[in-house]
Design a protein around this motif. Sequence first.
Motif, mmCIF file in Angstrom:
data_model
loop_
_atom_site.group_PDB
_atom_site.id
_atom_site.type_symbol
_atom_site.label_atom_id
_atom_site.label_comp_id
_atom_site.label_asym_id
_atom_site.label_seq_id
_atom_site.Cartn_x
_atom_site.Cartn_y
_atom_site.Cartn_z
ATOM 1 N N ALA A 163 -12.290 -6.710 -3.597
ATOM 2 C CA ALA A 163 -12.481 -5.783 -4.724
ATOM 3 C C ALA A 163 -11.441 -4.684 -4.765
ATOM 4 C CB ALA A 163 -13.892 -5.187 -4.706
ATOM 5 N N SER A 164 -10.270 -4.886 -4.135
ATOM 6 C CA SER A 164 -9.208 -3.863 -4.205
ATOM 7 C C SER A 164 -8.426 -4.002 -5.502
ATOM 8 C CB SER A 164 -8.283 -3.980 -3.003
ATOM 9 O OG SER A 164 -7.626 -5.230 -3.025
ATOM 10 N N LEU A 165 -8.513 -5.177 -6.134
ATOM 11 C CA LEU A 165 -7.840 -5.395 -7.411
ATOM 12 C C LEU A 165 -8.870 -5.824 -8.448
ATOM 13 C CD1 LEU A 165 -4.747 -7.454 -6.188
ATOM 14 C CD2 LEU A 165 -4.808 -5.044 -6.814
ATOM 15 N N VAL A 166 -8.838 -5.126 -9.568
ATOM 16 C CA VAL A 166 -9.730 -5.466 -10.667
ATOM 17 C C VAL A 166 -8.863 -5.626 -11.887
ATOM 18 C CG1 VAL A 166 -11.698 -4.734 -12.036
ATOM 19 C CG2 VAL A 166 -11.580 -4.095 -9.631
ATOM 20 N N ALA A 167 -8.922 -6.788 -12.522
ATOM 21 C CA ALA A 167 -8.103 -7.027 -13.718
ATOM 22 C C ALA A 167 -8.819 -6.435 -14.917
ATOM 23 C CB ALA A 167 -7.882 -8.524 -13.888
ATOM 24 N N ARG B 101 -8.269 4.183 -8.524
ATOM 25 C CA ARG B 101 -7.121 4.990 -8.951
ATOM 26 C C ARG B 101 -7.188 6.407 -8.379
ATOM 27 N NH1 ARG B 101 -7.090 3.580 -15.081
ATOM 28 N NH2 ARG B 101 -6.016 1.611 -14.981
ATOM 29 N N ALA B 102 -8.397 6.950 -8.291
ATOM 30 C CA ALA B 102 -8.556 8.334 -7.817
ATOM 31 C C ALA B 102 -8.097 8.476 -6.375
ATOM 32 C CB ALA B 102 -10.006 8.790 -7.956
ATOM 33 N N ALA B 103 -8.333 7.449 -5.559
ATOM 34 C CA ALA B 103 -7.927 7.496 -4.147
ATOM 35 C C ALA B 103 -7.446 6.114 -3.742
ATOM 36 C CB ALA B 103 -9.089 7.957 -3.268
ATOM 37 N N ILE C 173 -10.666 11.886 -2.859
ATOM 38 C CA ILE C 173 -11.630 11.014 -2.176
ATOM 39 C C ILE C 173 -13.037 11.300 -2.681
ATOM 40 C CG2 ILE C 173 -12.702 10.530 0.065
ATOM 41 C CD1 ILE C 173 -9.864 10.890 1.294
ATOM 42 N N ALA C 174 -13.373 12.586 -2.829
ATOM 43 C CA ALA C 174 -14.706 12.946 -3.331
ATOM 44 C C ALA C 174 -14.907 12.397 -4.747
ATOM 45 C CB ALA C 174 -14.883 14.455 -3.314
ATOM 46 N N ARG C 175 -13.875 12.516 -5.585
ATOM 47 C CA ARG C 175 -13.965 11.992 -6.954
ATOM 48 C C ARG C 175 -14.118 10.476 -6.932
ATOM 49 N NH1 ARG C 175 -10.150 10.398 -11.031
ATOM 50 N NH2 ARG C 175 -11.108 10.651 -13.069
ATOM 51 N N SER C 176 -13.368 9.812 -6.053
ATOM 52 C CA SER C 176 -13.448 8.365 -5.940
ATOM 53 C C SER C 176 -14.854 7.936 -5.520
ATOM 54 C CB SER C 176 -12.419 7.862 -4.925
ATOM 55 O OG SER C 176 -12.591 6.487 -4.689
#
Length: 181
Positions: free
Chosen positions: A177-181, A130-132, A100-103
């Motif tokens: 914005a949960s999906l980014v192509a 991807r990180a979280a 979570i911190a990295r995200s």
Amino acid sequence: TEAAKQWQEADRSPAELYRGPRLSVAMDWAATHSDELNELEREFVSESRRASEREAERQRRMNRRLRALLVGVAVFLVLALLGGALALVQRGRARESADIARSRELASSAISVLDEDPELTILLAVEAKRAAPGEDLPPRLVTALHEAVRSMRTQMSRGWDRSLPFKQIDGVVSPDASLVA
């Protein structure tokens, strides 16, 4: 009679006393024939019985100690298993917190480079997700992604190099914005 004499000759050594089935047979016979026994024989049978009872008591004490030791080992094992399970849970929480911190760090970086590099903003946002995966992107980043897409559309209308990875801008970012192509 012979066994009692050998016991007497061995200074009444406990090693010469009857035990187990031999003692049981002697005690049964002595119970019905007590008038036929002399004093030495009575003492021999009596001392054999007492030695057998002492041995039985010693064995009971040892069994109690072994049971207590077994219970102690079982309790220790349960505590060790609980400790191990707790450590695994804590490790999982620590990893999740680190992710979570990295995200959040990636999301913050994505927002900070929006004006200079919209492509990098999108790529950093993808890495943040991807990180979280279970974490929602911050609202500021969702807004920044939509701005990045608008900025890239503007660049395309001004002759943006179509050989770059983002050839189609429509549908690059989902509404949340949960999906980014």
